[in-house]
Design a protein around this motif. Structure first.
Motif, PDB file in Angstrom:
ATOM      1  N   ARG A  15       0.823  -1.209   0.000  1.00 19.69           N
ATOM      2  CA  ARG A  15       0.000   0.000   0.000  1.00 19.69           C
ATOM      3  C   ARG A  15       0.861   1.265   0.000  1.00 19.69           C
ATOM      4  N   LYS A  16       1.989   1.212   0.676  1.00 19.15           N
ATOM      5  CA  LYS A  16       2.893   2.369   0.669  1.00 19.15           C
ATOM      6  C   LYS A  16       3.382   2.645  -0.752  1.00 19.15           C
ATOM      7  N   VAL A  17       3.733   1.580  -1.471  1.00 19.01           N
ATOM      8  CA  VAL A  17       4.209   1.732  -2.842  1.00 19.01           C
ATOM      9  C   VAL A  17       3.103   2.296  -3.736  1.00 19.01           C
ATOM     10  N   VAL A  18       1.883   1.768  -3.607  1.00 22.08           N
ATOM     11  CA  VAL A  18       0.761   2.284  -4.393  1.00 22.08           C
ATOM     12  C   VAL A  18       0.532   3.761  -4.088  1.00 22.08           C
ATOM     13  N   ASN A  19       0.641   4.137  -2.816  1.00 19.88           N
ATOM     14  CA  ASN A  19       0.462   5.534  -2.435  1.00 19.88           C
ATOM     15  C   ASN A  19       1.528   6.426  -3.064  1.00 19.88           C
ATOM     16  N   TYR A  20       2.770   5.937  -3.131  1.00 20.02           N
ATOM     17  CA  TYR A  20       3.816   6.712  -3.797  1.00 20.02           C
ATOM     18  C   TYR A  20       3.459   6.952  -5.250  1.00 20.02           C
ATOM     19  N   ARG A  21       2.902   5.931  -5.895  1.00 20.22           N
ATOM     20  CA  ARG A  21       2.586   6.046  -7.325  1.00 20.22           C
ATOM     21  C   ARG A  21       1.495   7.067  -7.602  1.00 20.22           C
ATOM     22  N   VAL A  22       0.538   7.203  -6.709  1.00 22.75           N
ATOM     23  CA  VAL A  22      -0.624   8.058  -6.975  1.00 22.75           C
ATOM     24  C   VAL A  22      -0.490   9.458  -6.383  1.00 22.75           C
ATOM     25  N   MET A  23       0.418   9.645  -5.426  1.00 20.65           N
ATOM     26  CA  MET A  23       0.476  10.939  -4.756  1.00 20.65           C
ATOM     27  C   MET A  23       1.124  11.995  -5.642  1.00 20.65           C
ATOM     28  N   ASP A  24       0.731  13.244  -5.429  1.00 21.44           N
ATOM     29  CA  ASP A  24       1.306  14.372  -6.153  1.00 21.44           C
ATOM     30  C   ASP A  24       2.621  14.793  -5.510  1.00 21.44           C
ATOM     31  N   ILE A  25       3.504  15.354  -6.324  1.00 21.42           N
ATOM     32  CA  ILE A  25       4.734  15.925  -5.775  1.00 21.42           C
ATOM     33  C   ILE A  25       4.342  17.132  -4.911  1.00 21.42           C
TER      34      ILE A  25
ATOM     35  N   ARG B 247       9.938  12.019  -5.511  1.00 23.34           N
ATOM     36  CA  ARG B 247      10.304  11.754  -6.913  1.00 23.34           C
ATOM     37  C   ARG B 247      11.101  10.456  -7.019  1.00 23.34           C
ATOM     38  N   GLN B 248      12.029  10.268  -6.073  1.00 23.29           N
ATOM     39  CA  GLN B 248      12.842   9.062  -6.088  1.00 23.29           C
ATOM     40  C   GLN B 248      11.987   7.819  -5.878  1.00 23.29           C
ATOM     41  N   MET B 249      11.024   7.886  -4.944  1.00 24.54           N
ATOM     42  CA  MET B 249      10.149   6.752  -4.695  1.00 24.54           C
ATOM     43  C   MET B 249       9.263   6.460  -5.903  1.00 24.54           C
ATOM     44  N   LYS B 250       8.789   7.502  -6.568  1.00 24.35           N
ATOM     45  CA  LYS B 250       7.958   7.315  -7.755  1.00 24.35           C
ATOM     46  C   LYS B 250       8.743   6.609  -8.866  1.00 24.35           C
ATOM     47  N   LEU B 251       9.998   7.026  -9.048  1.00 25.62           N
ATOM     48  CA  LEU B 251      10.826   6.393 -10.071  1.00 25.62           C
ATOM     49  C   LEU B 251      11.201   4.972  -9.680  1.00 25.62           C
ATOM     50  N   LEU B 252      11.530   4.781  -8.412  1.00 31.36           N
ATOM     51  CA  LEU B 252      11.952   3.474  -7.943  1.00 31.36           C
ATOM     52  C   LEU B 252      10.853   2.430  -8.086  1.00 31.36           C
ATOM     53  N   TYR B 253       9.601   2.839  -7.822  1.00 33.76           N
ATOM     54  CA  TYR B 253       8.488   1.888  -7.825  1.00 33.76           C
ATOM     55  C   TYR B 253       7.508   2.119  -8.967  1.00 33.76           C
ATOM     56  N   SER B 254       7.943   2.839  -9.996  1.00 31.86           N
ATOM     57  CA  SER B 254       7.045   3.079 -11.127  1.00 31.86           C
ATOM     58  C   SER B 254       6.776   1.786 -11.874  1.00 31.86           C
ATOM     59  N   LEU B 255       5.632   1.725 -12.546  1.00 35.49           N
ATOM     60  CA  LEU B 255       5.276   0.575 -13.363  1.00 35.49           C
ATOM     61  C   LEU B 255       5.875   0.743 -14.751  1.00 35.49           C
ATOM     62  N   ASP B 256       6.595  -0.289 -15.210  1.00 30.09           N
ATOM     63  CA  ASP B 256       7.202  -0.278 -16.535  1.00 30.09           C
ATOM     64  C   ASP B 256       7.947   1.020 -16.822  1.00 30.09           C
ATOM     65  N   PRO B 257       8.956   1.378 -15.999  1.00 33.61           N
ATOM     66  CA  PRO B 257       9.655   2.652 -16.191  1.00 33.61           C
ATOM     67  C   PRO B 257      10.342   2.762 -17.543  1.00 33.61           C
ATOM     68  N   LEU B 258      10.718   1.629 -18.162  1.00 32.07           N
ATOM     69  CA  LEU B 258      11.417   1.688 -19.437  1.00 32.07           C
ATOM     70  C   LEU B 258      10.502   2.076 -20.590  1.00 32.07           C
TER      71      LEU B 258
ATOM     72  N   VAL C  89      16.539  12.342 -13.203  1.00 31.82           N
ATOM     73  CA  VAL C  89      17.885  11.779 -13.146  1.00 31.82           C
ATOM     74  C   VAL C  89      18.490  12.001 -11.765  1.00 31.82           C
ATOM     75  N   GLY C  90      18.268  13.191 -11.206  1.00 34.82           N
ATOM     76  CA  GLY C  90      18.772  13.472  -9.868  1.00 34.82           C
ATOM     77  C   GLY C  90      18.220  12.507  -8.838  1.00 34.82           C
ATOM     78  N   ALA C  91      16.936  12.164  -8.980  1.00 33.31           N
ATOM     79  CA  ALA C  91      16.315  11.229  -8.040  1.00 33.31           C
ATOM     80  C   ALA C  91      16.881   9.819  -8.219  1.00 33.31           C
ATOM     81  N   ILE C  92      17.193   9.450  -9.468  1.00 33.69           N
ATOM     82  CA  ILE C  92      17.733   8.116  -9.736  1.00 33.69           C
ATOM     83  C   ILE C  92      19.120   7.953  -9.124  1.00 33.69           C
ATOM     84  N   VAL C  93      19.953   8.986  -9.268  1.00 39.47           N
ATOM     85  CA  VAL C  93      21.350   8.853  -8.828  1.00 39.47           C
ATOM     86  C   VAL C  93      21.562   9.292  -7.392  1.00 39.47           C
TER      87      VAL C  93
END
Length: 223
Positions: free
Chosen positions: A142-152, A176-187, A198-202
């Motif tokens: 649920r935490k991951v789902v919340n990261y995906r739907v929440m606004d910055i 931003r980092q959590m959204k990228l880390l747990y995004s669906l099909d990021p590629l 990129v800043g959030a990734i690195v």
């Protein structure tokens, strides 16, 4: 629709014939995968799906009857009228979880909240969905789902203290980092990544690995 007073005996009647069903949640997930398989013809999909979900023989049915029976099973037990009404009343702008990508998170959540081992314990599709809906925010799923739907979060007001602005910026970068880390099909994201992405990734990497990751993204045309 789940009925609390009915016996757990999933059956369906089609053209006067009673068929017994096996609607274990694993089989229904396999059914979804089967329907997405582009390497199979429609008759092959129908035959395999009915063998998967119906314990009685359906070989005597014509192709049209097989399709009608499968549609009846789908609308009665898998995606009911109530499910359809709920999706129409609360349309989701985007997919928030994926059974394949989030399999580990869902498994851990059921074990944590219900002490149910999804690898060994039997659950019908209806029971599985009801329990999935009932997962609370203490589960990491649920935490991951919340990261995906929440606004910055918005920037701090101009009159806020420098410390408040730094804390807000730090929290924005974290989300931003959590959204990228747990995004669906990021590629599958089209276009290049922004500087913030990129800043959030690195961000978690040390300097040598930051440079390597940025080089990798540039060579892939992502930055």
């Amino acid at each position: 629709m789940m009925n609390l007073t009915a016996l757990d005996d999933d059956t369906i009647t089609y053209k006067g014939q009673l068929y017994h069903l096996d609607l274990d949640y694993r089989l229904v997930l396999e059914y979804f995968s089967l329907m997405r398989d582009k390497g199979l013809t429609v008759p092959e999909k129908l035959e395999l799906a009915l063998k998967m979900l119906v314990t009685d023989s359906t070989s005597q049915l014509s192709l049209l009857d097989q399709d009608a029976l499968l549609q009846l099973i789908f609308s009665t037990y898998i995606y009911t009228n109530n499910d359809q009404r709920r999706s129409e009343l609360m349309p989701s702008k985007k997919q928030v979880f994926d059974f394949d990508q989030d399999a580990g998170l869902i498994y851990a959540a059921f074990l944590q909240q219900y002490q149910i081992d999804l690898k060994t314990d039997a659950l019908t599709w209806q029971a599985f969905n009801a329990m999935l809906d009932g997962l609370n925010d203490d589960t990491f799923f649920r935490k991951v789902v919340n990261y995906r739907v929440m606004d910055i979060p918005k920037d701090a007001p101009d009159d806020a203290s420098d410390d408040a602005k730094r804390q807000t910026k730090k929290y924005q970068d974290y989300i931003r980092q959590m959204k990228l880390l747990y995004s669906l099909d990021p590629l599958k994201k089209e276009g290049k990544l922004t500087d913030a992405e990129v800043g959030a990734i690195v961000a978690p990497l040390d300097m040598p690995h930051k440079m390597l990751k940025i080089k990798e993204l540039r060579e892939a045309g992502r930055y």
